[in-house]
Design a protein around this motif. Structure first.
Motif, PDB file in Angstrom:
ATOM      1  N   GLN A   1       0.841  -1.184   0.000  1.00  0.00           N
ATOM      2  CA  GLN A   1       0.000   0.000   0.000  1.00  0.00           C
ATOM      3  C   GLN A   1       0.888   1.251   0.000  1.00  0.00           C
ATOM      4  OE1 GLN A   1      -2.694   0.203   3.318  1.00  0.00           O
ATOM      5  NE2 GLN A   1      -3.932   1.790   2.372  1.00  0.00           N
ATOM      6  N   VAL A   2       0.456   2.248  -0.772  1.00  0.00           N
ATOM      7  CA  VAL A   2       1.219   3.494  -0.831  1.00  0.00           C
ATOM      8  C   VAL A   2       0.958   4.317   0.414  1.00  0.00           C
ATOM      9  CG1 VAL A   2       1.481   5.661  -2.085  1.00  0.00           C
ATOM     10  CG2 VAL A   2       1.243   3.517  -3.340  1.00  0.00           C
ATOM     11  N   GLN A   3       2.003   4.910   0.939  1.00  0.00           N
ATOM     12  CA  GLN A   3       1.871   5.777   2.098  1.00  0.00           C
ATOM     13  C   GLN A   3       2.188   7.217   1.722  1.00  0.00           C
ATOM     14  OE1 GLN A   3       4.580   3.924   4.892  1.00  0.00           O
ATOM     15  NE2 GLN A   3       2.917   2.736   5.798  1.00  0.00           N
ATOM     16  N   LEU A   4       1.653   8.129   2.520  1.00  0.00           N
ATOM     17  CA  LEU A   4       1.969   9.550   2.379  1.00  0.00           C
ATOM     18  C   LEU A   4       2.842   9.955   3.559  1.00  0.00           C
ATOM     19  CD1 LEU A   4      -1.546  10.941   1.394  1.00  0.00           C
ATOM     20  CD2 LEU A   4       0.358  10.362  -0.121  1.00  0.00           C
ATOM     21  N   VAL A   5       3.944  10.615   3.270  1.00  0.00           N
ATOM     22  CA  VAL A   5       4.894  10.994   4.310  1.00  0.00           C
ATOM     23  C   VAL A   5       4.990  12.510   4.371  1.00  0.00           C
ATOM     24  CG1 VAL A   5       7.246  10.770   5.147  1.00  0.00           C
ATOM     25  CG2 VAL A   5       6.161   8.855   3.942  1.00  0.00           C
ATOM     26  N   GLU A   6       4.601  13.074   5.505  1.00  0.00           N
ATOM     27  CA  GLU A   6       4.628  14.520   5.704  1.00  0.00           C
ATOM     28  C   GLU A   6       5.873  14.916   6.473  1.00  0.00           C
ATOM     29  OE1 GLU A   6      -0.094  14.109   6.653  1.00  0.00           O
ATOM     30  OE2 GLU A   6       1.612  13.252   7.709  1.00  0.00           O
ATOM     31  N   SER A   7       6.265  16.158   6.303  1.00  0.00           N
ATOM     32  CA  SER A   7       7.363  16.715   7.081  1.00  0.00           C
ATOM     33  C   SER A   7       7.172  18.219   7.147  1.00  0.00           C
ATOM     34  CB  SER A   7       8.713  16.349   6.449  1.00  0.00           C
ATOM     35  OG  SER A   7       8.784  16.838   5.121  1.00  0.00           O
ATOM     36  N   GLY A   8       8.090  18.890   7.839  1.00  0.00           N
ATOM     37  CA  GLY A   8       8.083  20.347   7.831  1.00  0.00           C
ATOM     38  C   GLY A   8       7.390  21.001   9.001  1.00  0.00           C
ATOM     39  N   GLY A   9       6.772  20.230   9.878  1.00  0.00           N
ATOM     40  CA  GLY A   9       6.124  20.847  11.029  1.00  0.00           C
ATOM     41  C   GLY A   9       7.120  21.263  12.082  1.00  0.00           C
ATOM     42  N   GLY A  10       6.600  21.886  13.140  1.00  0.00           N
ATOM     43  CA  GLY A  10       7.473  22.311  14.223  1.00  0.00           C
ATOM     44  C   GLY A  10       6.942  23.556  14.891  1.00  0.00           C
ATOM     45  N   LEU A  11       7.822  24.203  15.642  1.00  0.00           N
ATOM     46  CA  LEU A  11       7.477  25.421  16.374  1.00  0.00           C
ATOM     47  C   LEU A  11       7.911  26.626  15.559  1.00  0.00           C
ATOM     48  CD1 LEU A  11       6.496  26.803  18.984  1.00  0.00           C
ATOM     49  CD2 LEU A  11       8.827  26.541  19.865  1.00  0.00           C
ATOM     50  N   VAL A  12       6.985  27.529  15.317  1.00  0.00           N
ATOM     51  CA  VAL A  12       7.249  28.712  14.509  1.00  0.00           C
ATOM     52  C   VAL A  12       6.692  29.934  15.236  1.00  0.00           C
ATOM     53  CG1 VAL A  12       6.992  29.761  12.231  1.00  0.00           C
ATOM     54  CG2 VAL A  12       6.954  27.278  12.454  1.00  0.00           C
ATOM     55  N   GLN A  13       7.368  31.041  15.108  1.00  0.00           N
ATOM     56  CA  GLN A  13       6.868  32.280  15.715  1.00  0.00           C
ATOM     57  C   GLN A  13       5.770  32.884  14.855  1.00  0.00           C
ATOM     58  OE1 GLN A  13      10.196  34.907  16.518  1.00  0.00           O
ATOM     59  NE2 GLN A  13      10.112  34.299  18.673  1.00  0.00           N
ATOM     60  N   ALA A  14       4.847  33.537  15.500  1.00  0.00           N
ATOM     61  CA  ALA A  14       3.803  34.245  14.767  1.00  0.00           C
ATOM     62  C   ALA A  14       4.429  35.240  13.795  1.00  0.00           C
ATOM     63  CB  ALA A  14       2.879  34.965  15.742  1.00  0.00           C
ATOM     64  N   GLY A  15       3.852  35.299  12.614  1.00  0.00           N
ATOM     65  CA  GLY A  15       4.394  36.164  11.573  1.00  0.00           C
ATOM     66  C   GLY A  15       5.348  35.459  10.645  1.00  0.00           C
ATOM     67  N   GLY A  16       5.804  34.291  11.055  1.00  0.00           N
ATOM     68  CA  GLY A  16       6.734  33.527  10.225  1.00  0.00           C
ATOM     69  C   GLY A  16       6.021  32.722   9.163  1.00  0.00           C
ATOM     70  N   SER A  17       6.791  31.909   8.472  1.00  0.00           N
ATOM     71  CA  SER A  17       6.260  31.074   7.398  1.00  0.00           C
ATOM     72  C   SER A  17       6.744  29.649   7.578  1.00  0.00           C
ATOM     73  CB  SER A  17       6.747  31.570   6.032  1.00  0.00           C
ATOM     74  OG  SER A  17       6.338  32.886   5.795  1.00  0.00           O
ATOM     75  N   LEU A  18       6.013  28.733   6.994  1.00  0.00           N
ATOM     76  CA  LEU A  18       6.493  27.367   6.928  1.00  0.00           C
ATOM     77  C   LEU A  18       5.971  26.699   5.667  1.00  0.00           C
ATOM     78  CD1 LEU A  18       3.937  25.370   7.597  1.00  0.00           C
ATOM     79  CD2 LEU A  18       4.528  25.856   9.945  1.00  0.00           C
ATOM     80  N   THR A  19       6.674  25.663   5.263  1.00  0.00           N
ATOM     81  CA  THR A  19       6.265  24.872   4.115  1.00  0.00           C
ATOM     82  C   THR A  19       6.195  23.415   4.547  1.00  0.00           C
ATOM     83  OG1 THR A  19       7.281  26.384   2.530  1.00  0.00           O
ATOM     84  CG2 THR A  19       6.838  24.150   1.777  1.00  0.00           C
ATOM     85  N   LEU A  20       5.080  22.795   4.248  1.00  0.00           N
ATOM     86  CA  LEU A  20       4.866  21.390   4.588  1.00  0.00           C
ATOM     87  C   LEU A  20       4.861  20.571   3.307  1.00  0.00           C
ATOM     88  CD1 LEU A  20       1.884  21.788   7.098  1.00  0.00           C
ATOM     89  CD2 LEU A  20       4.325  21.676   7.626  1.00  0.00           C
ATOM     90  N   PRO A  21       5.844  19.700   3.120  1.00  0.00           N
ATOM     91  CA  PRO A  21       5.805  18.782   1.978  1.00  0.00           C
ATOM     92  C   PRO A  21       5.123  17.474   2.370  1.00  0.00           C
ATOM     93  CG  PRO A  21       8.066  19.243   2.704  1.00  0.00           C
ATOM     94  CD  PRO A  21       7.134  19.669   3.789  1.00  0.00           C
ATOM     95  N   CYS A  22       4.515  16.848   1.404  1.00  0.00           N
ATOM     96  CA  CYS A  22       3.924  15.522   1.613  1.00  0.00           C
ATOM     97  C   CYS A  22       4.207  14.716   0.351  1.00  0.00           C
ATOM     98  CB  CYS A  22       2.436  15.643   1.848  1.00  0.00           C
ATOM     99  SG  CYS A  22       1.559  14.058   1.822  1.00  0.00           S
ATOM    100  N   ALA A  23       4.890  13.610   0.514  1.00  0.00           N
ATOM    101  CA  ALA A  23       5.293  12.799  -0.626  1.00  0.00           C
ATOM    102  C   ALA A  23       4.684  11.414  -0.556  1.00  0.00           C
ATOM    103  CB  ALA A  23       6.812  12.689  -0.675  1.00  0.00           C
ATOM    104  N   ALA A  24       4.256  10.930  -1.703  1.00  0.00           N
ATOM    105  CA  ALA A  24       3.764   9.565  -1.795  1.00  0.00           C
ATOM    106  C   ALA A  24       4.949   8.619  -1.938  1.00  0.00           C
ATOM    107  CB  ALA A  24       2.824   9.420  -2.982  1.00  0.00           C
ATOM    108  N   SER A  25       4.836   7.475  -1.307  1.00  0.00           N
ATOM    109  CA  SER A  25       5.912   6.484  -1.397  1.00  0.00           C
ATOM    110  C   SER A  25       5.918   5.852  -2.780  1.00  0.00           C
ATOM    111  CB  SER A  25       5.748   5.431  -0.304  1.00  0.00           C
ATOM    112  OG  SER A  25       4.508   4.769  -0.419  1.00  0.00           O
ATOM    113  N   VAL A  26       6.850   4.994  -3.035  1.00  0.00           N
ATOM    114  CA  VAL A  26       7.039   4.439  -4.372  1.00  0.00           C
ATOM    115  C   VAL A  26       5.833   3.617  -4.822  1.00  0.00           C
ATOM    116  CG1 VAL A  26       9.530   4.407  -4.137  1.00  0.00           C
ATOM    117  CG2 VAL A  26       8.186   2.400  -3.422  1.00  0.00           C
ATOM    118  N   GLY A  27       5.753   3.443  -6.118  1.00  0.00           N
ATOM    119  CA  GLY A  27       4.697   2.598  -6.660  1.00  0.00           C
ATOM    120  C   GLY A  27       3.469   3.347  -7.113  1.00  0.00           C
ATOM    121  N   VAL A  28       3.586   4.673  -7.247  1.00  0.00           N
ATOM    122  CA  VAL A  28       2.433   5.483  -7.645  1.00  0.00           C
ATOM    123  C   VAL A  28       2.568   5.883  -9.104  1.00  0.00           C
ATOM    124  CG1 VAL A  28       1.177   7.619  -7.251  1.00  0.00           C
ATOM    125  CG2 VAL A  28       2.115   6.348  -5.313  1.00  0.00           C
TER     126      VAL A  28
END
Length: 121
Positions: A1-28
């Motif tokens: 079964q294909v899985q989705l793997v997220e990253s990029g979270g964490g603690l950020v100060q107000a006013g800042g920015s973040l980017t969250l990637p999510c990648a599908a595992s192989v076989g898609v």
């Protein structure tokens, strides 16, 4: 079964920015609509943004002028960027794909494990 793997979270100060990637595992081979959802403590699960296979997008009103969702079909990855972060953006963020064509056949309604975003004031 294909899985989705997220990253990029964490603690950020107000006013800042973040980017969250999510990648599908192989076989898609094909991916339909890719989206990001979030759930804050005591609140309902809500759509943040989604991007359709044709590139059209939807955004929640709460992030409409601060969020950008994009997809890289070659990398089978969806990205969510949020600028001008607010404490109310604090939540667990989950990636979702509505349907995928995989080596094991079609796969519907796949969710990632979630990544926590905490915005400090």
């Amino acid at each position: 079964q294909v899985q989705l793997v997220e990253s990029g979270g964490g603690l950020v100060q107000a006013g800042g920015s973040l980017t969250l990637p999510c990648a599908a595992s192989v076989g898609v081979f094909t991916i339909g609509t890719m989206g990001w959802y979030r759930q804050a403590p005591g609140k309902q699960h809500e759509l943040v943004a989604r991007i359709f296979s044709d590139g059209n997008t939807n955004y929640a009103d709460s992030v409409k002028r601060r969020g950008t969702i994009a997809r890289d079909n070659t990398k089978k990855t969806v990205y969510l960027r949020i600028d001008s972060l607010k404490p109310e953006d604090t939540a667990a963020y989950y990636c979702n794909v509505d349907r995928m064509g995989t080596s094991w056949g079609p796969q519907l309604d796949t969710w990632g494990q979630g990544t926590q975003v905490t915005v400090s004031s």
